[in-house]
Design a protein around this motif. Structure first.
Motif, PDB file in Angstrom:
ATOM      1  N   THR A 272      15.797  72.620 104.731  1.00 23.65           N
ATOM      2  CA  THR A 272      16.127  72.582 103.299  1.00 23.65           C
ATOM      3  C   THR A 272      16.526  73.961 102.779  1.00 23.65           C
ATOM      4  OG1 THR A 272      13.761  72.724 102.820  1.00 23.65           O
ATOM      5  CG2 THR A 272      14.750  70.549 102.691  1.00 23.65           C
ATOM      6  N   SER A 273      16.727  74.917 103.681  1.00 24.29           N
ATOM      7  CA  SER A 273      17.250  76.224 103.262  1.00 24.29           C
ATOM      8  C   SER A 273      18.607  76.008 102.589  1.00 24.29           C
ATOM      9  CB  SER A 273      17.423  77.135 104.479  1.00 24.29           C
ATOM     10  OG  SER A 273      16.207  77.255 105.180  1.00 24.29           O
ATOM     11  N   LYS A 274      18.876  76.804 101.549  1.00 19.39           N
ATOM     12  CA  LYS A 274      20.105  76.544 100.776  1.00 19.39           C
ATOM     13  C   LYS A 274      21.359  76.859 101.606  1.00 19.39           C
ATOM     14  CE  LYS A 274      17.413  76.199  96.984  1.00 19.39           C
ATOM     15  NZ  LYS A 274      16.136  76.397  97.671  1.00 19.39           N
ATOM     16  N   THR A 275      21.370  78.011 102.270  1.00 22.53           N
ATOM     17  CA  THR A 275      22.502  78.367 103.129  1.00 22.53           C
ATOM     18  C   THR A 275      21.956  78.742 104.509  1.00 22.53           C
ATOM     19  OG1 THR A 275      23.752  79.201 101.236  1.00 22.53           O
ATOM     20  CG2 THR A 275      24.474  79.940 103.417  1.00 22.53           C
ATOM     21  N   ILE A 276      22.531  78.108 105.540  1.00 22.63           N
ATOM     22  CA  ILE A 276      22.042  78.349 106.903  1.00 22.63           C
ATOM     23  C   ILE A 276      23.157  79.013 107.715  1.00 22.63           C
ATOM     24  CG2 ILE A 276      21.222  77.251 109.044  1.00 22.63           C
ATOM     25  CD1 ILE A 276      20.080  74.985 107.225  1.00 22.63           C
ATOM     26  N   VAL A 277      22.816  80.114 108.352  1.00 19.43           N
ATOM     27  CA  VAL A 277      23.766  80.825 109.204  1.00 19.43           C
ATOM     28  C   VAL A 277      23.182  80.871 110.612  1.00 19.43           C
ATOM     29  CG1 VAL A 277      24.956  83.020 109.622  1.00 19.43           C
ATOM     30  CG2 VAL A 277      24.529  82.265 107.265  1.00 19.43           C
ATOM     31  N   ALA A 278      23.970  80.439 111.590  1.00 21.97           N
ATOM     32  CA  ALA A 278      23.495  80.465 112.979  1.00 21.97           C
ATOM     33  C   ALA A 278      24.320  81.454 113.788  1.00 21.97           C
ATOM     34  CB  ALA A 278      23.610  79.068 113.590  1.00 21.97           C
ATOM     35  N   VAL A 279      23.632  82.244 114.587  1.00 27.10           N
ATOM     36  CA  VAL A 279      24.320  83.100 115.551  1.00 27.10           C
ATOM     37  C   VAL A 279      23.869  82.627 116.925  1.00 27.10           C
ATOM     38  CG1 VAL A 279      24.694  85.446 116.382  1.00 27.10           C
ATOM     39  CG2 VAL A 279      24.306  85.039 113.932  1.00 27.10           C
ATOM     40  N   ASN A 280      24.814  82.095 117.684  1.00 24.98           N
ATOM     41  CA  ASN A 280      24.447  81.504 118.971  1.00 24.98           C
ATOM     42  C   ASN A 280      25.636  81.614 119.916  1.00 24.98           C
ATOM     43  OD1 ASN A 280      23.647  79.553 121.066  1.00 24.98           O
ATOM     44  ND2 ASN A 280      22.055  78.988 119.585  1.00 24.98           N
ATOM     45  N   LYS A 281      25.375  81.890 121.175  1.00 28.97           N
ATOM     46  CA  LYS A 281      26.513  82.019 122.092  1.00 28.97           C
ATOM     47  C   LYS A 281      27.013  80.659 122.585  1.00 28.97           C
ATOM     48  CE  LYS A 281      23.771  83.136 126.197  1.00 28.97           C
ATOM     49  NZ  LYS A 281      23.418  84.161 127.165  1.00 28.97           N
ATOM     50  N   ASP A 282      26.231  79.607 122.242  1.00 33.83           N
ATOM     51  CA  ASP A 282      26.632  78.261 122.656  1.00 33.83           C
ATOM     52  C   ASP A 282      27.227  77.501 121.468  1.00 33.83           C
ATOM     53  OD1 ASP A 282      26.875  75.677 123.512  1.00 33.83           O
ATOM     54  OD2 ASP A 282      24.728  75.328 123.811  1.00 33.83           O
ATOM     55  N   PRO A 283      28.542  77.194 121.503  1.00 33.44           N
ATOM     56  CA  PRO A 283      29.150  76.482 120.366  1.00 33.44           C
ATOM     57  C   PRO A 283      28.612  75.068 120.194  1.00 33.44           C
ATOM     58  CG  PRO A 283      30.735  76.721 122.172  1.00 33.44           C
ATOM     59  CD  PRO A 283      29.520  77.500 122.566  1.00 33.44           C
ATOM     60  N   GLU A 284      27.923  74.553 121.215  1.00 28.93           N
ATOM     61  CA  GLU A 284      27.382  73.187 121.141  1.00 28.93           C
ATOM     62  C   GLU A 284      25.924  73.164 120.681  1.00 28.93           C
ATOM     63  OE1 GLU A 284      29.287  70.540 121.913  1.00 28.93           O
ATOM     64  OE2 GLU A 284      30.951  71.882 122.368  1.00 28.93           O
ATOM     65  N   ALA A 285      25.351  74.314 120.352  1.00 29.70           N
ATOM     66  CA  ALA A 285      23.930  74.338 119.951  1.00 29.70           C
ATOM     67  C   ALA A 285      23.726  73.432 118.737  1.00 29.70           C
ATOM     68  CB  ALA A 285      23.501  75.769 119.628  1.00 29.70           C
ATOM     69  N   PRO A 286      22.693  72.577 118.755  1.00 29.11           N
ATOM     70  CA  PRO A 286      22.496  71.598 117.667  1.00 29.11           C
ATOM     71  C   PRO A 286      22.372  72.218 116.282  1.00 29.11           C
ATOM     72  CG  PRO A 286      20.987  71.169 119.502  1.00 29.11           C
ATOM     73  CD  PRO A 286      21.692  72.443 119.826  1.00 29.11           C
ATOM     74  N   LEU A 287      21.868  73.446 116.210  1.00 28.84           N
ATOM     75  CA  LEU A 287      21.691  74.059 114.882  1.00 28.84           C
ATOM     76  C   LEU A 287      23.026  74.231 114.168  1.00 28.84           C
ATOM     77  CD1 LEU A 287      19.383  75.080 113.071  1.00 28.84           C
ATOM     78  CD2 LEU A 287      19.935  77.387 113.817  1.00 28.84           C
ATOM     79  N   LEU A 288      24.097  74.375 114.929  1.00 29.12           N
ATOM     80  CA  LEU A 288      25.409  74.566 114.315  1.00 29.12           C
ATOM     81  C   LEU A 288      25.825  73.354 113.480  1.00 29.12           C
ATOM     82  CD1 LEU A 288      25.318  76.991 116.208  1.00 29.12           C
ATOM     83  CD2 LEU A 288      27.721  76.591 116.733  1.00 29.12           C
ATOM     84  N   GLU A 289      25.264  72.179 113.847  1.00 29.80           N
ATOM     85  CA  GLU A 289      25.609  70.953 113.103  1.00 29.80           C
ATOM     86  C   GLU A 289      25.144  71.021 111.647  1.00 29.80           C
ATOM     87  OE1 GLU A 289      23.770  67.767 115.224  1.00 29.80           O
ATOM     88  OE2 GLU A 289      24.814  68.313 117.075  1.00 29.80           O
ATOM     89  N   ILE A 290      24.044  71.738 111.404  1.00 28.26           N
ATOM     90  CA  ILE A 290      23.539  71.780 110.017  1.00 28.26           C
ATOM     91  C   ILE A 290      23.764  73.162 109.392  1.00 28.26           C
ATOM     92  CG2 ILE A 290      21.818  69.963 110.320  1.00 28.26           C
ATOM     93  CD1 ILE A 290      19.700  72.339 110.281  1.00 28.26           C
ATOM     94  N   ALA A 294      28.588  79.678 111.084  1.00 33.71           N
ATOM     95  CA  ALA A 294      28.108  79.951 112.440  1.00 33.71           C
ATOM     96  C   ALA A 294      28.950  81.045 113.062  1.00 33.71           C
ATOM     97  CB  ALA A 294      28.188  78.687 113.291  1.00 33.71           C
ATOM     98  N   VAL A 295      28.290  81.911 113.790  1.00 40.91           N
ATOM     99  CA  VAL A 295      29.003  82.906 114.577  1.00 40.91           C
ATOM    100  C   VAL A 295      28.694  82.600 116.029  1.00 40.91           C
ATOM    101  CG1 VAL A 295      29.348  85.361 115.047  1.00 40.91           C
ATOM    102  CG2 VAL A 295      28.662  84.620 112.756  1.00 40.91           C
ATOM    103  N   VAL A 296      29.743  82.287 116.804  1.00 40.03           N
ATOM    104  CA  VAL A 296      29.533  82.011 118.220  1.00 40.03           C
ATOM    105  C   VAL A 296      29.703  83.335 118.964  1.00 40.03           C
ATOM    106  CG1 VAL A 296      30.336  80.724 120.240  1.00 40.03           C
ATOM    107  CG2 VAL A 296      30.311  79.629 117.982  1.00 40.03           C
ATOM    108  N   GLY A 297      28.584  83.841 119.451  1.00 36.77           N
ATOM    109  CA  GLY A 297      28.631  85.131 120.124  1.00 36.77           C
ATOM    110  C   GLY A 297      27.243  85.596 120.495  1.00 36.77           C
ATOM    111  N   ASP A 298      27.207  86.775 121.101  1.00 40.54           N
ATOM    112  CA  ASP A 298      25.942  87.350 121.546  1.00 40.54           C
ATOM    113  C   ASP A 298      25.243  87.994 120.347  1.00 40.54           C
ATOM    114  OD1 ASP A 298      23.875  88.816 122.594  1.00 40.54           O
ATOM    115  OD2 ASP A 298      25.060  89.708 124.221  1.00 40.54           O
ATOM    116  N   LEU A 299      24.032  87.531 120.054  1.00 41.36           N
ATOM    117  CA  LEU A 299      23.319  88.037 118.869  1.00 41.36           C
ATOM    118  C   LEU A 299      23.077  89.538 118.955  1.00 41.36           C
ATOM    119  CD1 LEU A 299      19.926  88.637 119.196  1.00 41.36           C
ATOM    120  CD2 LEU A 299      20.046  86.238 119.831  1.00 41.36           C
TER     121      LEU A 299
END
Ligand code: FAD
Length: 313
Positions: A272-290, A294-299
């Protein structure tokens, strides 16, 4: 107008922000009546008056010497004696247990992890990563509602804050579990995790117990640090900072997840966070769906650059 009881979370003589959010919600339903266990300092009372508390019930600090049960007895007794329209608490792990016990004593229903509430005490929940919004209403007795911190914006409105000392005769069962020690979690100058407007969490992708990449980004934004269970179970970050189903529930304006896949148990604590930002090297990571961004890359490359840019401003 019927009273709406609000259990006030406070620490070191300061009212926690969530109590002001609850008073704001209470004003929609009826007359807000704050319930303070322990010393209601002048600072606490002034803050409660500023956010619309018409009454301030103060109960002895002794109730806090035992685990959850005395507060449930207090709230149930007050709700019955004052014919309250509703009982509101913050949706912390401890308060959710108090909420459940209070509802049992009142023979009513309990709604937890609520993100909004109407004048008719219809509670809103956000489920499946925010994809579905549900509404629920307690149909019997005095509704007991646990609301997530940061879900409702606190708005000031003056209240009389008339103080009244209250107490409750504790049954033996209420004294069954005594608190022997309270250990304050060291968090330095960072805001408390569940109250923070910004949370930066690190997961297994951080790769070790050097969490500075997460902490530096959090500090650049004046935010709190969180962690996934994988990071906590690996011993990389203390358990008190775990976000998720078996950790803390957060609902900040901005949640940045570094190297977190987005398992359903993690999402349960942050969706329920208002804005969600994900940094993950996997473009298929489930968190990217919500995620909103998203930044696809090495954190370890992305987060330091982000920190540097923010610190320049
Ligand atoms: P992983 O799932 O291993 O994901 C790591 C992610 O990091 C991957 O997506 C990977 O692509 C990415 N990554 C790796 N290296 C990098 C890099 N250099 N840069 C960018 N990205 C990178 N989990 C919780 O978090 N909180 C809970 O409260 C919780 N409660 C649970 C309760 C139960 C009953 C159960 C069964 C599980 C619970 N879990 C909880 C565990 C949950 O199921 C997941 O195992 C956990 O959330 C995974 O954590 P993670 O995302 O950090 O790790």
């Amino acid at each position: 107008m019927a009273e709406v009881l609000v259990l006030v979370d406070h620490v070191d003589g300061q009212v926690k922000k969530v109590a002001l959010e609850l008073l704001t919600a209470a004003r929609r339903i009826g007359e807000p009546a704050a319930v303070v266990v322990g010393e209601a300092t002048d600072g606490i009372k002034a803050k409660l008056a500023e956010y619309g508390a018409e009454k301030v019930y103060t109960a002895p600090a002794e109730l806090d010497d035992y685990v959850v049960a005395p507060k449930a007895e207090l709230l149930a007794t007050l709700a019955t004696d004052r014919s309250a329209a509703a009982v509101l608490l913050s949706a912390t792990a401890e308060n959710k247990e108090i909420a459940g016990r209070t509802a049992v004593k009142l023979g009513s229903g309990v709604l937890t992890d609520v993100v909004d509430i109407t004048a008719d005490v219809v509670a809103e929940h956000s489920v499946f990563g925010g994809a579905v919004v549900t509404h629920a209403k307690v149909r019997t007795g005095v509704p007991v509602v646990a609301v997530r911190p940061n879900a409702i914006a606190a708005e000031a409105a003056p209240g009389a804050a008339v103080e009244e000392a209250v107490s409750v005769e504790l049954s033996d069962s209420a004294k069954a579990a005594r608190v022997t020690e309270r250990v304050k979690q060291e968090q330095g100058s960072r805001p408390e995790l569940t109250e923070a407007a910004v949370v930066v969490s690190g997961g297994r992708g951080v790769g070790g117990d050097d969490f500075s990449v997460v902490e530096n980004l959090a500090d650049s934004l004046g935010g709190a640090v969180g962690a996934s269970r994988a990071a906590v179970d690996s011993g990389w970050y203390p358990n008190a900072f775990q976000v998720g189903q078996t950790g803390r529930t957060v609902s900040p304006n901005l949640y940045i997840a570094l190297g977190i896949s987005g398992a359903i148990q993690h999402r349960a604590g942050m969706q329920t966070s208002k804005t969600i930002v994900a940094v993950n090297k996997d473009p298929e990571a489930p968190l990217l769906e919500i995620s909103d961004f998203a930044v696809v890359g090495d954190l370890h490359k992305v987060a330091p650059q982000l920190t540097e840019e923010i610190n320049k401003r």
